[in-house]
Structures are given as structure tokens and as C-alpha cells.
Design a protein around this motif. Structure first.
Motif, PDB file in Angstrom:
ATOM      1  N   ALA A 144      43.979  41.719  34.454  1.00 52.48           N
ATOM      2  CA  ALA A 144      42.627  41.252  34.146  1.00 52.48           C
ATOM      3  C   ALA A 144      42.645  40.135  33.113  1.00 52.48           C
ATOM      4  CB  ALA A 144      41.775  42.419  33.662  1.00 52.48           C
ATOM      5  N   SER A 145      43.560  40.214  32.165  1.00 55.90           N
ATOM      6  CA  SER A 145      43.593  39.201  31.120  1.00 55.90           C
ATOM      7  C   SER A 145      44.100  37.849  31.626  1.00 55.90           C
ATOM      8  CB  SER A 145      44.471  39.672  29.964  1.00 55.90           C
ATOM      9  OG  SER A 145      45.797  39.867  30.421  1.00 55.90           O
ATOM     10  N   ALA A 146      44.804  37.841  32.751  1.00 55.30           N
ATOM     11  CA  ALA A 146      45.362  36.599  33.277  1.00 55.30           C
ATOM     12  C   ALA A 146      44.351  35.812  34.096  1.00 55.30           C
ATOM     13  CB  ALA A 146      46.580  36.904  34.137  1.00 55.30           C
ATOM     14  N   SER A 147      43.224  36.411  34.463  1.00 51.54           N
ATOM     15  CA  SER A 147      42.266  35.755  35.339  1.00 51.54           C
ATOM     16  C   SER A 147      40.860  36.233  35.036  1.00 51.54           C
ATOM     17  CB  SER A 147      42.608  36.092  36.797  1.00 51.54           C
ATOM     18  OG  SER A 147      41.585  35.656  37.650  1.00 51.54           O
ATOM     19  N   PRO A 148      39.873  35.342  35.218  1.00 55.97           N
ATOM     20  CA  PRO A 148      38.497  35.794  35.067  1.00 55.97           C
ATOM     21  C   PRO A 148      38.091  36.729  36.192  1.00 55.97           C
ATOM     22  CG  PRO A 148      38.572  33.500  35.765  1.00 55.97           C
ATOM     23  CD  PRO A 148      39.986  33.931  35.483  1.00 55.97           C
ATOM     24  N   GLY A 149      38.939  36.934  37.170  1.00 58.22           N
ATOM     25  CA  GLY A 149      38.689  37.825  38.297  1.00 58.22           C
ATOM     26  C   GLY A 149      39.197  37.204  39.572  1.00 58.22           C
ATOM     27  N   LEU A 150      39.500  38.053  40.517  1.00 56.81           N
ATOM     28  CA  LEU A 150      39.942  37.541  41.806  1.00 56.81           C
ATOM     29  C   LEU A 150      38.753  36.963  42.553  1.00 56.81           C
ATOM     30  CD1 LEU A 150      42.339  40.405  42.952  1.00 56.81           C
ATOM     31  CD2 LEU A 150      42.950  38.183  41.977  1.00 56.81           C
ATOM     32  N   PRO A 151      38.983  35.868  43.279  1.00 53.13           N
ATOM     33  CA  PRO A 151      37.876  35.260  44.030  1.00 53.13           C
ATOM     34  C   PRO A 151      37.216  36.259  44.976  1.00 53.13           C
ATOM     35  CG  PRO A 151      39.752  33.783  43.985  1.00 53.13           C
ATOM     36  CD  PRO A 151      40.210  35.094  43.399  1.00 53.13           C
ATOM     37  N   GLU A 152      35.903  36.270  44.956  1.00 53.14           N
ATOM     38  CA  GLU A 152      35.124  37.232  45.722  1.00 53.14           C
ATOM     39  C   GLU A 152      35.245  37.026  47.230  1.00 53.14           C
ATOM     40  OE1 GLU A 152      30.446  38.445  46.353  1.00 53.14           O
ATOM     41  OE2 GLU A 152      31.015  37.173  44.680  1.00 53.14           O
ATOM     42  N   HIS A 153      35.292  35.808  47.700  1.00 47.91           N
ATOM     43  CA  HIS A 153      35.217  35.535  49.132  1.00 47.91           C
ATOM     44  C   HIS A 153      36.575  35.279  49.777  1.00 47.91           C
ATOM     45  CE1 HIS A 153      30.911  35.658  48.940  1.00 47.91           C
ATOM     46  NE2 HIS A 153      30.951  34.849  47.906  1.00 47.91           N
ATOM     47  N   LEU A 154      37.598  35.918  49.253  1.00 46.22           N
ATOM     48  CA  LEU A 154      38.929  35.901  49.852  1.00 46.22           C
ATOM     49  C   LEU A 154      39.424  37.346  49.895  1.00 46.22           C
ATOM     50  CD1 LEU A 154      40.531  32.747  48.202  1.00 46.22           C
ATOM     51  CD2 LEU A 154      40.070  33.085  50.643  1.00 46.22           C
ATOM     52  N   ALA A 155      39.027  38.071  50.930  1.00 42.68           N
ATOM     53  CA  ALA A 155      39.369  39.490  51.040  1.00 42.68           C
ATOM     54  C   ALA A 155      40.872  39.727  51.005  1.00 42.68           C
ATOM     55  CB  ALA A 155      38.770  40.074  52.318  1.00 42.68           C
ATOM     56  N   ILE A 156      41.657  38.771  51.487  1.00 36.77           N
ATOM     57  CA  ILE A 156      43.114  38.918  51.494  1.00 36.77           C
ATOM     58  C   ILE A 156      43.649  39.202  50.092  1.00 36.77           C
ATOM     59  CG2 ILE A 156      43.543  36.426  51.256  1.00 36.77           C
ATOM     60  CD1 ILE A 156      45.970  36.806  53.114  1.00 36.77           C
ATOM     61  N   LEU A 157      43.018  38.665  49.062  1.00 36.97           N
ATOM     62  CA  LEU A 157      43.488  38.860  47.695  1.00 36.97           C
ATOM     63  C   LEU A 157      43.141  40.229  47.132  1.00 36.97           C
ATOM     64  CD1 LEU A 157      42.732  35.364  46.122  1.00 36.97           C
ATOM     65  CD2 LEU A 157      44.868  36.205  47.133  1.00 36.97           C
ATOM     66  N   SER A 199      63.630  21.007  54.644  1.00 33.60           N
ATOM     67  CA  SER A 199      62.318  20.516  55.040  1.00 33.60           C
ATOM     68  C   SER A 199      61.521  20.000  53.846  1.00 33.60           C
ATOM     69  CB  SER A 199      61.510  21.631  55.706  1.00 33.60           C
ATOM     70  OG  SER A 199      60.178  21.209  55.918  1.00 33.60           O
ATOM     71  N   PRO A 200      60.838  18.887  54.048  1.00 35.46           N
ATOM     72  CA  PRO A 200      59.945  18.404  52.991  1.00 35.46           C
ATOM     73  C   PRO A 200      58.578  19.085  53.058  1.00 35.46           C
ATOM     74  CG  PRO A 200      59.979  16.852  54.794  1.00 35.46           C
ATOM     75  CD  PRO A 200      60.951  17.950  55.144  1.00 35.46           C
ATOM     76  N   ASP A 201      58.404  20.021  53.993  1.00 35.39           N
ATOM     77  CA  ASP A 201      57.099  20.639  54.199  1.00 35.39           C
ATOM     78  C   ASP A 201      56.842  21.851  53.314  1.00 35.39           C
ATOM     79  OD1 ASP A 201      56.231  18.796  56.035  1.00 35.39           O
ATOM     80  OD2 ASP A 201      57.009  19.899  57.749  1.00 35.39           O
ATOM     81  N   ASP A 202      57.412  21.913  52.127  1.00 35.08           N
ATOM     82  CA  ASP A 202      57.095  22.944  51.157  1.00 35.08           C
ATOM     83  C   ASP A 202      56.089  22.350  50.191  1.00 35.08           C
ATOM     84  OD1 ASP A 202      60.441  24.307  50.719  1.00 35.08           O
ATOM     85  OD2 ASP A 202      59.073  24.387  52.390  1.00 35.08           O
ATOM     86  N   TYR A 203      54.943  22.971  50.085  1.00 31.88           N
ATOM     87  CA  TYR A 203      53.929  22.418  49.208  1.00 31.88           C
ATOM     88  C   TYR A 203      52.945  23.495  48.796  1.00 31.88           C
ATOM     89  CZ  TYR A 203      51.989  21.951  53.944  1.00 31.88           C
ATOM     90  OH  TYR A 203      51.614  22.180  55.235  1.00 31.88           O
ATOM     91  N   GLY A 204      52.194  23.210  47.779  1.00 30.65           N
ATOM     92  CA  GLY A 204      51.173  24.122  47.312  1.00 30.65           C
ATOM     93  C   GLY A 204      50.086  23.338  46.624  1.00 30.65           C
ATOM     94  N   MET A 205      48.888  23.883  46.670  1.00 26.12           N
ATOM     95  CA  MET A 205      47.769  23.200  46.029  1.00 26.12           C
ATOM     96  C   MET A 205      46.719  24.238  45.634  1.00 26.12           C
ATOM     97  SD  MET A 205      45.427  20.171  47.579  1.00 26.12           S
ATOM     98  CE  MET A 205      46.367  18.792  46.964  1.00 26.12           C
ATOM     99  N   CYS A 206      46.161  24.053  44.466  1.00 24.26           N
ATOM    100  CA  CYS A 206      45.075  24.908  43.993  1.00 24.26           C
ATOM    101  C   CYS A 206      43.831  24.047  43.829  1.00 24.26           C
ATOM    102  CB  CYS A 206      45.424  25.533  42.652  1.00 24.26           C
ATOM    103  SG  CYS A 206      46.871  26.607  42.688  1.00 24.26           S
ATOM    104  N   GLY A 207      42.680  24.672  43.935  1.00 33.46           N
ATOM    105  CA  GLY A 207      41.463  23.905  43.778  1.00 33.46           C
ATOM    106  C   GLY A 207      40.271  24.763  43.423  1.00 33.46           C
ATOM    107  N   GLY A 208      39.247  24.083  42.942  1.00 31.71           N
ATOM    108  CA  GLY A 208      37.975  24.728  42.638  1.00 31.71           C
ATOM    109  C   GLY A 208      38.011  25.573  41.391  1.00 31.71           C
ATOM    110  N   THR A 209      36.838  25.915  40.939  1.00 29.80           N
ATOM    111  CA  THR A 209      36.710  26.826  39.814  1.00 29.80           C
ATOM    112  C   THR A 209      36.005  28.104  40.236  1.00 29.80           C
ATOM    113  OG1 THR A 209      34.647  25.737  39.152  1.00 29.80           O
ATOM    114  CG2 THR A 209      36.680  25.006  38.071  1.00 29.80           C
ATOM    115  N   HIS A 210      35.588  28.156  41.486  1.00 24.59           N
ATOM    116  CA  HIS A 210      35.050  29.375  42.074  1.00 24.59           C
ATOM    117  C   HIS A 210      35.227  29.271  43.587  1.00 24.59           C
ATOM    118  CE1 HIS A 210      31.632  26.736  42.841  1.00 24.59           C
ATOM    119  NE2 HIS A 210      31.177  27.633  43.685  1.00 24.59           N
ATOM    120  N   VAL A 211      35.041  30.373  44.283  1.00 27.08           N
ATOM    121  CA  VAL A 211      35.248  30.413  45.728  1.00 27.08           C
ATOM    122  C   VAL A 211      33.946  30.825  46.410  1.00 27.08           C
ATOM    123  CG1 VAL A 211      36.543  31.512  47.593  1.00 27.08           C
ATOM    124  CG2 VAL A 211      37.691  30.936  45.458  1.00 27.08           C
TER     125      VAL A 211
END
Length: 169
Positions: free
Chosen positions: A42-55, A115-127
């Protein structure tokens, strides 16, 4: 481009071993050390995104991802142990993770170590619900997007589901 291939195998093996032995809450309401490592705190995040059930599903051994040089920069934004393996398609494995700012991350790793196809990206401040959150273009010219639950697309240039929460063209 992977620099820690041997370490990755050890990490995956350790994760599988922990996952098969099980992690439970301690009788006094605390948690075992391995259970703590398998959950976002809980201290590492303000909470898991609400609209991503996978998380919101429990962490499984298959959710651990190998370290790679490309993904390491994205990991700085990922809430520890929040990643969930969304699936694999055409040799690329996709993970969805919570971002420390309340947004979400998409991580893609190709099984081909060169492969050069390893990548990651984060975005937004809410979901928000039913929206494209992050879009990345692969070296092969295909676009993949992290989408929140309930997303749909129509028309001649519509995105189509690749794996849960990951859509592409």
C-alpha cells in the motif's frame, strides 16, 4: 538485448519455487516474507488502478518477468510486484503493471534474445474505464496499446485484442 540471462533463469526458478510452496497470512495477521514479496504494498502506490481487473488477481509465478536491459528503465515506474502476465502472442509476452503515479504500464518482451522488440511504457496518472492508456510502436511496424477494461474499437483502422488489456493493429 538481455544482459542477465543466467540471473533471469534463477529468478524465474526461485519464483516458481515460492509459488508452488504457497504463501499465506500468518496466524497473527502478519504475512510471511515470501507473501510480502508477491504483493504490491500500500505504501508503494496510491492504489491499484480500478479499471484494470488483471491487476487485482493474485500474483502467480508466471507473473514474474525476467530482467532485461530495455525493461529496466520502465521498472523504475512500476509498483513492485504489481505486474501481471497478460499473455503471449507471436513470441512476445505482455505484462500489465501499476505505475507508481496511479497510472499503468505495458511491458513487452520478445523471446528472441537479440530482438529489439523489448520495450515498456507507463502513462497517465489514473486509469479511466474503456480507454487507450498507452500506445507503443514495435520495430515491425505494428502498434500495441494498453487498454482499460471495457474498451471496444470499430472501423477500418480499429484495434483488435492481442491478449487481455493489450490491443493492436
Amino acid at each position: 538485448m538481455r544482459t542477465l540471462t543466467t540471473l533471469c533463469a534463477a529468478v524465474v526458478l526461485a519464483t516458481v519455487t515460492i509459488g508452488t510452496t504457497g504463501c499465506t497470512d500468518a496466524p497473527d495477521g502478519g504475512t510471511t516474507p515470501s507473501a510480502i514479496a508477491a504483493r504490491p504494498t500500500a505504501s508503494a502506490s496510491p492504489g491499484l488502478p480500478e479499471h484494470l481487473a488483471i491487476l487485482h488477481r493474485p500474483f502467480a509465478a508466471t507473473d514474474a518477468f525476467p530482467e532485461s536491459e530495455v525493461a529496466a528503465s520502465t521498472l523504475e515506474e512500476v509498483v513492485p510486484n504489481s505486474q501481471r502476465r497478460a499473455g503471449e502472442r507471436d513470441g512476445t509476452t505482455y505484462w500489465v503493471a501499476a505505475a507508481s503515479n496511479g497510472g499503468a504500464c505495458l511491458i513487452a518482451l520478445d523471446v528472441d534474445q537479440d530482438s529489439p522488440d523489448d520495450y515498456g511504457m507507463c502513462g497517465g496518472t489514473h486509469v479511466p474505464a474503456a480507454e487507450v492508456l498507452v500506445t507503443m510502436d514495435g520495430d515491425d511496424g505494428h502498434r500495441v496499446s494498453l487498454v482499460s477494461d471495457g474498451y471496444t474499437d470499430r472501423g477500418p483502422t480499429a484495434l483488435h485484442e492481442v491478449v487481455p488489456n493489450v490491443w493492436g493493429n
